[in-house]
Design an enzyme around this catalytic site. Sequence first.
Site, mmCIF file in Angstrom:
data_model
loop_
_atom_site.group_PDB
_atom_site.id
_atom_site.type_symbol
_atom_site.label_atom_id
_atom_site.label_comp_id
_atom_site.label_asym_id
_atom_site.label_seq_id
_atom_site.Cartn_x
_atom_site.Cartn_y
_atom_site.Cartn_z
ATOM 1 C CD GLU A 32 -2.153 5.523 -3.997
ATOM 2 O OE1 GLU A 32 -3.316 5.343 -4.419
ATOM 3 O OE2 GLU A 32 -1.900 6.112 -2.936
ATOM 4 C CE LYS A 67 -3.909 2.209 2.358
ATOM 5 N NZ LYS A 67 -3.509 3.558 2.068
ATOM 6 N NE ARG A 103 -10.635 8.905 -2.306
ATOM 7 C CZ ARG A 103 -10.549 8.137 -1.236
ATOM 8 N NH1 ARG A 103 -9.372 7.681 -0.871
ATOM 9 N NH2 ARG A 103 -11.612 7.810 -0.571
ATOM 10 N NE ARG A 130 -8.338 3.943 -6.292
ATOM 11 C CZ ARG A 130 -9.147 3.219 -5.506
ATOM 12 N NH1 ARG A 130 -9.172 3.423 -4.207
ATOM 13 N NH2 ARG A 130 -9.927 2.292 -6.022
ATOM 14 C CG PHE A 166 -4.254 -0.685 -7.583
ATOM 15 C CD1 PHE A 166 -5.623 -0.830 -7.473
ATOM 16 C CD2 PHE A 166 -3.681 0.540 -7.283
ATOM 17 C CE1 PHE A 166 -6.420 0.223 -7.055
ATOM 18 C CE2 PHE A 166 -4.471 1.611 -6.871
ATOM 19 C CZ PHE A 166 -5.852 1.455 -6.766
ATOM 20 N NE ARG A 210 -14.596 3.593 3.506
ATOM 21 C CZ ARG A 210 -13.385 4.032 3.153
ATOM 22 N NH1 ARG A 210 -12.344 3.222 3.205
ATOM 23 N NH2 ARG A 210 -13.215 5.272 2.750
ATOM 24 C CE LYS A 260 -8.200 1.978 5.017
ATOM 25 N NZ LYS A 260 -8.277 3.389 4.780
HETATM 26 P P1 ATP Z 1 -6.019 5.893 3.325
HETATM 27 O O1 ATP Z 1 -6.270 7.179 4.025
HETATM 28 O O2 ATP Z 1 -5.600 4.751 4.182
HETATM 29 O O3 ATP Z 1 -5.183 6.032 2.076
HETATM 30 P P2 ATP Z 1 -8.464 6.042 1.948
HETATM 31 O O4 ATP Z 1 -9.680 6.295 2.753
HETATM 32 O O5 ATP Z 1 -7.857 7.144 1.186
HETATM 33 O O6 ATP Z 1 -7.414 5.368 2.862
HETATM 34 P P3 ATP Z 1 -9.113 3.423 1.157
HETATM 35 O O7 ATP Z 1 -9.959 2.951 0.075
HETATM 36 O O8 ATP Z 1 -9.594 3.196 2.536
HETATM 37 O O9 ATP Z 1 -8.779 4.931 0.893
HETATM 38 O O10 ATP Z 1 -7.677 2.761 1.078
HETATM 39 C C1 ATP Z 1 -7.157 2.424 -0.144
HETATM 40 C C2 ATP Z 1 -6.336 3.552 -0.705
HETATM 41 O O11 ATP Z 1 -4.995 3.185 -0.711
HETATM 42 C C3 ATP Z 1 -6.730 3.770 -2.148
HETATM 43 O O12 ATP Z 1 -7.681 4.800 -2.279
HETATM 44 C C4 ATP Z 1 -5.418 4.109 -2.825
HETATM 45 O O13 ATP Z 1 -5.289 5.501 -2.972
HETATM 46 C C5 ATP Z 1 -4.343 3.631 -1.868
HETATM 47 N N1 ATP Z 1 -3.517 2.508 -2.363
HETATM 48 C C6 ATP Z 1 -2.172 2.433 -2.270
HETATM 49 N N2 ATP Z 1 -1.705 1.282 -2.766
HETATM 50 C C7 ATP Z 1 -2.774 0.582 -3.204
HETATM 51 C C8 ATP Z 1 -2.928 -0.698 -3.812
HETATM 52 N N3 ATP Z 1 -1.896 -1.497 -4.048
HETATM 53 N N4 ATP Z 1 -4.181 -1.101 -4.108
HETATM 54 C C9 ATP Z 1 -5.255 -0.315 -3.853
HETATM 55 N N5 ATP Z 1 -5.154 0.898 -3.274
HETATM 56 C C10 ATP Z 1 -3.933 1.357 -2.944
#
Ligand code: ATP
Length: 557
Positions: A304, A254, A274, A259, A345, A420, A426
């Site tokens: 990402e 991660k 996003r 994103r 990804f 979600r 994660k």
């Molecule tokens: P966080 O604040 O932890 O980044 P978030 O609320 O922005 O979380 P989530 O969907 O909960 O978003 O967590 C996934 C996020 O992690 C994705 O939105 C993406 O931006 C990021 N990410 C990083 N590496 C990856 C990966 N290998 N696969 C998917 N998402 C990834």
Amino acid sequence: MEFSKITEAFEKLDQTQKTLEKTDILAELFEESGEQLPQVVLMCTGTPFPAWKDLDLGVSSKTLVKIISKATGRSEKEVEKEWKEQGDLGLAAQTMVEKKTQQRLMSQEITVQKTFERMQKVAEMESEGLNSSVNQDKKQKELADLISSSEPREAKYLARIIINNLRLGVGEGTIRDALSEAFFDGKHFEDIQKAYDFSNDFAEVAKACREGLEQVNSLELELYRPVKSMLAKNVDTIEEGFEEVGEPASINYKYDGMRAQIHVKEGEVKVFTRRLDDVTEQFPDVVEAVEENIESDNCILDTEIVGYDPEDGGMIPFQRLSKRIKRKYDIQKLKEEIPVEVRPFDLIYLDEPILQRPYSERWEKLKSVVNEQEEEMKLVDNDITLEAERVQEMQQASLSDGHEGIMMKNLEAEYKPGNRVGYMVKLKPVMETLDLAIVGAKWSEGRRSNWLGRLFLGCYDKENNEYLEVGKMATGLTDEQFQEITEKLKPLITNEEGRKVDVRPEVIVEAEYEEIQESPTYSSGYALRFPRMKQFREDKEKADSLEKIKGLYQDQN
Ligand code: ATP
């Protein structure tokens, strides 16, 4: 159709908190809307533009004061006074229009069509970046005309729509259910939801609902019409992760980047954040990397974008990279200071929508179109395993490389936009932070009296499409950040009472905290203990949900 029909429904919606009643009111309005249904449905979402379109009226509360003044022939001072007294610009607009002494010159009913066209025109001026004062004047005049030919009650809601502050307590789910009730006797709401997930456009969905189920089911993902990203659930242990996504799972690093949903249409690349903002211009290097290293002329990649240090090649945190998201000038220079690498990804379109195919298949297809190139384009580091030890090893490796942790993904699962769901989870070793919207603030005293200090934080209540307070934050910010926050919040102020202001929930911050407590003081029913600012989350549109806070509260007890 007259705009007053919408106003009547809005008045009724304002008078009830019950979701079922709201659904009935909307269903009735939708049934009566005829040809105008798509526009009516959009108005009910609070903005006349579909979610995927990067369109916005760009009107601050201050500008709306000017517009109301122009529309009613009253001075800006008078409008401001009324705003202060009533605590809401919509109500101020209503009173000002009521008080308007001179008879309206052209007393014509405003229609939904006319309102829509005006707003469209203004948004287009805004997106062309016509910022000169001449165009600002034009924009204001268009909207003032609309308000000046409206009835008082209409003016109230027009004003609220103009500053994107409708607050009817109507969420996407309620609109979906009302469409189902109006056109399918309360059935097929799943089909409607799917059509919305794929199109991200309630106008299209509404039009299809009028035409029949077949049309609803024919709505598909399209190039250049970004969909919401699939989101991840949070888990605390590897075992919990496997329970959620099944065995074996795909394990990815991660990364702490941004994103991006990248669309390639007939070889032309567009990059969306996003929040679905088009940032193609800000990332010419991403466009180039895709043009050179993706072997498809028609596809959508989920990626990402990771920033790295040009000196030592090491990762840089999101906060530094985020500088590039908003920047409209010096793009070339910034590109050299903060170079990026694209880490795909997922692939959800390859000559046709493939988001309903299993992840394992999408991943194979993704592999076949990506040519990996150091410091430009590289698939995320990954492995497929059912061994907890292997996951542990990857977790360690990811962290020691400076990344955030790992993602675990279900190999069989489809891609669900905007959800979600537990198709990917994660696993981060650090305490979960919360991304919250600033919903209010207080002017400081003394040395910082022209700054907004104490910040009221809010989480998102999805069902009612509203923000609920979860605490206030005054620490963790540098002087620079206080200034930056003040600049960001000023145009978003909707109400001011003494030193306290309410703001539209558009600035999202990531907050750390000691723990979550139950609290009668805040409208969410919860309070964060000692929240501290970690960073701005420019990439996010909505704050974390009330459910997430409930979940975290339960987990900690
Ligand atoms: P966080 O604040 O932890 O980044 P978030 O609320 O922005 O979380 P989530 O969907 O909960 O978003 O967590 C996934 C996020 O992690 C994705 O939105 C993406 O931006 C990021 N990410 C990083 N590496 C990856 C990966 N290998 N696969 C998917 N998402 C990834």
